[in-house]
Enzyme design. Structure first.
Site, mmCIF file in Angstrom:
data_model
loop_
_atom_site.group_PDB
_atom_site.id
_atom_site.type_symbol
_atom_site.label_atom_id
_atom_site.label_comp_id
_atom_site.label_asym_id
_atom_site.label_seq_id
_atom_site.Cartn_x
_atom_site.Cartn_y
_atom_site.Cartn_z
ATOM 1 C CE LYS A 1 48.725 33.873 37.276
ATOM 2 N NZ LYS A 1 49.884 33.773 38.179
ATOM 3 C CD GLU B 1 53.758 40.189 38.600
ATOM 4 O OE1 GLU B 1 53.196 39.086 38.512
ATOM 5 O OE2 GLU B 1 53.661 40.937 39.596
ATOM 6 C CG ASP C 1 49.020 33.861 44.150
ATOM 7 O OD1 ASP C 1 49.040 34.912 43.485
ATOM 8 O OD2 ASP C 1 50.026 33.120 44.282
ATOM 9 C CB SER C 2 46.699 39.219 43.687
ATOM 10 O OG SER C 2 45.604 38.898 42.846
HETATM 11 O O1 KIV Z 1 47.765 36.678 41.484
HETATM 12 C C1 KIV Z 1 47.624 37.522 40.589
HETATM 13 O O2 KIV Z 1 46.777 38.403 40.634
HETATM 14 C C2 KIV Z 1 48.546 37.455 39.452
HETATM 15 C C3 KIV Z 1 48.487 38.550 38.440
HETATM 16 C C4 KIV Z 1 49.013 39.800 38.982
HETATM 17 C C5 KIV Z 1 49.124 38.169 37.158
HETATM 18 O O3 KIV Z 1 49.290 36.534 39.344
#
Ligand code: KIV
Length: 289
Positions: free
Chosen positions: A116, A185, A47-48
């Protein structure tokens, strides 16, 4: 390196053999193909994307449909890597039923191989239900960006009294609930090492030191796409932001001066008469791979 598809079992075996797992985020087919070709084991449709693709300040606005859309693209580009779809904010927090339904949508509509979700023991029951339904789950503890406002910002976690115990207990509970892996994290390296030794599932660190079973970075950060963003835990393997700007300013200048396109980059009627069928096929992507 084997070309066989990476599964959750492969990742478990890698931990057992002491082989480190390389994970990166991916959001489209072209990047997925490049990262996969370079040997990345796991591609996370994180979700980044809300921040690096959509330009938001946090990951909170991202929707399930958007993650599914990007998952479809990444799955098309990847051949070997295991593709993880990130459950976005408020797609699983309201109820277990909602969580199971939405994780199922991500697998069915997005085609990802697992999901995730952020949070520890509080989501153990949901993790158990998902795994029972046949949906593999990667946990995510420490700095959980969807709790940005609750945490008061993007801050290192686990430094306070009790932090170590909470993180350890969250990791153990996620393993017991059936998670196949856990992202750690922004936590102190010694705590991450202790968690990694305490669980038999692979831990993937980001800002969590070298003692994890694998590492993950946001691919845009690893490639230096944003020159103004360089937190301590990021290593830039390229300076693509600067390189892209340089290449594009060259293109803009060529367009303005008329240096692009050249005759060789243009078509002519005479050429078409000589080879009558050639003009029809301007380019082809079919069978390119
Ligand atoms: O959303 C994402 O990119 C993440 C990673 C930084 C682990 O959760």
């Amino acid at each position: 390196m084997s070309t066989k598809q990476v599964t959750i079992q492969t990742l478990r075996q890698m931990k057992e053999r002491g082989e480190k797992i390389a994970m990166l985020t991916a959001y489209d087919a072209t990047f997925a193909r490049l990262l996969d070709d370079a040997g990345t084991d796991v591609l996370l449709v994180g979700d980044s994307l809300g921040m690096v693709v959509q330009g938001h300040a946090t990951t909170l606005p991202v929707t399930l449909e958007e993650i599914a859309y990007h998952c479809r693209a990444v799955v098309r580009g990847a051949k070997r890597a295991h593709v993880v779809g990130d459950m976005p904010f408020m797609s699983y927090q309201a109820s277990h039923e909602q969580g199971v339904t939405n994780a199922g949508k991500l697998m069915k509509d997005g085609g990802c191989h697992s999901v995730k979700l952020e949070g520890g023991a509080v989501h153990a029951e949901l993790v158990h239900r998902l795994v029972t339904a046949g949906i593999p789950v990667m946990g995510h503890i420490g700095l959980t960006p969807q709790s940005y406002h609750q945490l008061g910002g993007f801050k290192v976690q686990g430094r306070d009294i009790g932090g170590r115990e909470r993180l350890l207990s969250d990791a153990r509970t996620l393993e017991e609930a059936g998670a196949y892996s856990i992202v750690l994290e922004a936590i102190p390296a010694d705590i991450a090492r202790e968690i990694t030794a305490a669980v038999s599932i692979p831990t993937i660190g980001i800002g969590a030191g070298t003692g994890c079973d694998g590492q993950v970075l946001v691919s845009y950060d690893a490639l230096g796409m944003d020159e103004s963003f360089k937190p301590r835990f990021v290593r830039r393997y390229e300076t693509l932001g600067a390189k892209i700007k340089e290449a594009i300013s060259h293109y803009v200048s060529d367009v303005r001066t008329g240096a692009f396109p050249s005759d060789a980059e243009s078509f002519s009627v005479a050429e078409n008469k000589a080879t009558p069928t050639a003009m029809d096929q301007v380019y082809s992507t079919v069978g390119k791979k």
